[in-house]
Scaffold this motif. Structure first.
Motif, short mmCIF file in Angstrom:
data_model
loop_
_atom_site.label_atom_id
_atom_site.label_comp_id
_atom_site.label_asym_id
_atom_site.label_seq_id
_atom_site.Cartn_x
_atom_site.Cartn_y
_atom_site.Cartn_z
N VAL A 1 0.84 -1.20 0.00
CA VAL A 1 0.00 0.00 0.00
C VAL A 1 0.88 1.25 0.00
CG1 VAL A 1 -1.52 1.35 1.53
CG2 VAL A 1 -2.08 -1.03 0.99
N HIS A 2 1.91 1.25 0.81
CA HIS A 2 2.82 2.39 0.90
C HIS A 2 3.45 2.69 -0.46
CE1 HIS A 2 5.75 4.98 3.12
NE2 HIS A 2 6.50 4.68 2.06
N GLU A 3 3.98 1.66 -1.09
CA GLU A 3 4.65 1.87 -2.38
C GLU A 3 3.65 2.24 -3.48
OE1 GLU A 3 7.76 2.39 -2.48
OE2 GLU A 3 8.03 1.71 -0.42
N LEU A 4 2.45 1.67 -3.44
CA LEU A 4 1.43 2.05 -4.41
C LEU A 4 1.05 3.52 -4.26
CD1 LEU A 4 -1.06 -0.95 -4.56
CD2 LEU A 4 0.20 0.05 -6.47
N ALA A 5 0.98 4.01 -3.04
CA ALA A 5 0.62 5.42 -2.81
C ALA A 5 1.63 6.36 -3.46
CB ALA A 5 0.50 5.69 -1.32
N HIS A 6 2.87 5.88 -3.62
CA HIS A 6 3.88 6.71 -4.28
C HIS A 6 3.60 6.89 -5.77
CE1 HIS A 6 6.60 7.74 -1.11
NE2 HIS A 6 6.78 6.49 -0.74
N LEU A 7 2.71 6.11 -6.35
CA LEU A 7 2.34 6.34 -7.75
C LEU A 7 1.64 7.69 -7.90
CD1 LEU A 7 0.95 2.85 -8.84
CD2 LEU A 7 3.11 3.91 -9.54
N ARG A 8 0.92 8.09 -6.87
CA ARG A 8 0.19 9.37 -6.90
C ARG A 8 0.93 10.48 -6.16
NH1 ARG A 8 -5.51 7.64 -6.86
NH2 ARG A 8 -5.88 7.23 -9.06
N HIS A 9 1.57 10.15 -5.06
CA HIS A 9 2.21 11.16 -4.21
C HIS A 9 3.67 10.77 -3.97
CE1 HIS A 9 -1.76 12.79 -3.40
NE2 HIS A 9 -2.16 11.56 -3.13
N LYS A 10 4.56 11.57 -4.46
CA LYS A 10 6.00 11.25 -4.33
C LYS A 10 6.50 11.49 -2.90
CE LYS A 10 6.21 10.41 -8.70
NZ LYS A 10 5.74 9.10 -9.08
N GLU A 11 5.97 12.49 -2.24
CA GLU A 11 6.42 12.85 -0.90
C GLU A 11 5.54 12.19 0.16
OE1 GLU A 11 9.17 14.72 -0.46
OE2 GLU A 11 9.35 14.77 -2.64
N HIS A 12 6.09 12.07 1.37
CA HIS A 12 5.33 11.56 2.51
C HIS A 12 4.59 12.72 3.17
CE1 HIS A 12 8.51 8.30 2.39
NE2 HIS A 12 7.38 7.67 2.19
N ASP A 13 3.57 13.20 2.49
CA ASP A 13 2.80 14.32 3.02
C ASP A 13 1.42 13.85 3.48
OD1 ASP A 13 1.57 13.86 0.59
OD2 ASP A 13 2.17 15.76 -0.31
N LYS A 14 0.59 14.80 3.86
CA LYS A 14 -0.73 14.46 4.39
C LYS A 14 -1.57 13.68 3.36
CE LYS A 14 -4.73 16.54 6.63
NZ LYS A 14 -5.33 17.78 7.12
N ALA A 15 -1.55 14.11 2.11
CA ALA A 15 -2.32 13.42 1.07
C ALA A 15 -1.82 11.98 0.88
CB ALA A 15 -2.24 14.19 -0.24
N PHE A 16 -0.52 11.79 0.98
CA PHE A 16 0.07 10.45 0.85
C PHE A 16 -0.49 9.53 1.93
CE2 PHE A 16 3.25 7.42 2.29
CZ PHE A 16 3.56 6.75 1.12
N TYR A 17 -0.45 9.98 3.18
CA TYR A 17 -0.92 9.13 4.28
C TYR A 17 -2.45 8.95 4.25
CZ TYR A 17 3.75 8.84 6.11
OH TYR A 17 5.08 8.56 6.26
N GLN A 18 -3.17 9.93 3.75
CA GLN A 18 -4.62 9.76 3.59
C GLN A 18 -4.92 8.65 2.59
OE1 GLN A 18 -5.88 13.76 2.59
NE2 GLN A 18 -6.56 14.15 4.70
N LEU A 19 -4.16 8.60 1.51
CA LEU A 19 -4.34 7.55 0.52
C LEU A 19 -3.97 6.18 1.11
CD1 LEU A 19 -5.06 6.59 -2.30
CD2 LEU A 19 -2.75 7.24 -3.04
N CYS A 20 -2.89 6.13 1.88
CA CYS A 20 -2.49 4.88 2.54
C CYS A 20 -3.62 4.39 3.46
CB CYS A 20 -1.21 5.07 3.34
SG CYS A 20 0.27 5.24 2.34
N CYS A 21 -4.19 5.30 4.23
CA CYS A 21 -5.27 4.93 5.15
C CYS A 21 -6.55 4.56 4.41
CB CYS A 21 -5.53 6.06 6.15
SG CYS A 21 -4.21 6.25 7.36
N HIS A 22 -6.75 5.11 3.23
CA HIS A 22 -7.91 4.72 2.42
C HIS A 22 -7.77 3.26 1.97
CE1 HIS A 22 -11.04 4.74 -0.60
NE2 HIS A 22 -10.16 4.38 -1.51
N MET A 23 -6.55 2.90 1.56
CA MET A 23 -6.32 1.53 1.09
C MET A 23 -6.19 0.53 2.23
SD MET A 23 -3.83 1.94 -2.22
CE MET A 23 -2.60 3.07 -1.58
#
Length: 167
Positions: A121-143
């Motif tokens: 999930v973490h690595e997939l989220a990097h397809l959309r968000h390169k940085e570990h920002d709020k949007a990145f972690y929101q996507l991780c928590c969605h998945m």
């Protein structure tokens, strides 16, 4: 005092609890109780690719395609890398072609299945968000709704593994 390199940045109160569990030899049994050593069936790169593709299809249909997903024994845990999202760009004629791939540390072949899902999930989220920002972690928590707890537990698991290896 026990060094806890995988838990850098966590509050002192949590670090104190972890050190207490380590001193009482209770961290390993606690982890084994919470995450029984069940070997998942995702052992080959082909199975891993299918697993990650299924997650991508479920949560990120419009994300760019993945050209590959594999286990990598060369990922350096000392630098706290557990997986890598790689982008390759090349010029083909007058066009720029790009491919994305994911590499996951080979230790996840033997780790409990929830940890493999968390890193995928973490690595997939990097397809959309390169940085570990709020949007990145929101996507991780969605998945993966338990993403933050799994991340902490994975760090505890890595700490226990390093203690067992005497590092």
């Amino acid at each position: 005092m026990t060094a806890l390199p995988f838990l850098a940045g966590y509050p002192d109160s949590l670090l104190h609890q972890v050190r207490s569990l380590i001193d009482q030899d209770r961290l390993g049994p606690w982890l084994r109780q919470k995450y029984p050593p069940d070997h998942h069936a995702i052992q080959s790169d082909k199975a891993l690719f299918g697993y990650v593709q299924a997650l991508k299809q479920q949560y990120m249909k419009s994300a760019p395609p993945l050209s590959g997903v594999s286990y990598d024994s060369k990922i350096n845990l000392v630098k706290h890398a557990l997986g890598l999202h790689l982008s390759h760009s090349r010029v083909q004629g007058s066009r720029l072609k790009s491919k994305s791939s994911i590499q996951i540390a080979s230790l996840f072949r033997e780790a409990p299945a929830p940890f493999l899902r968390m890193i995928a999930v973490h690595e997939l989220a990097h397809l959309r968000h390169k940085e570990h920002d709020k949007a990145f972690y929101q996507l991780c928590c969605h998945m993966e709704p338990d993403y933050h707890q799994l991340e902490l537990d994975l760090r505890l698991y890595l700490t226990q593994q390093s203690l067992e290896r005497g590092q």
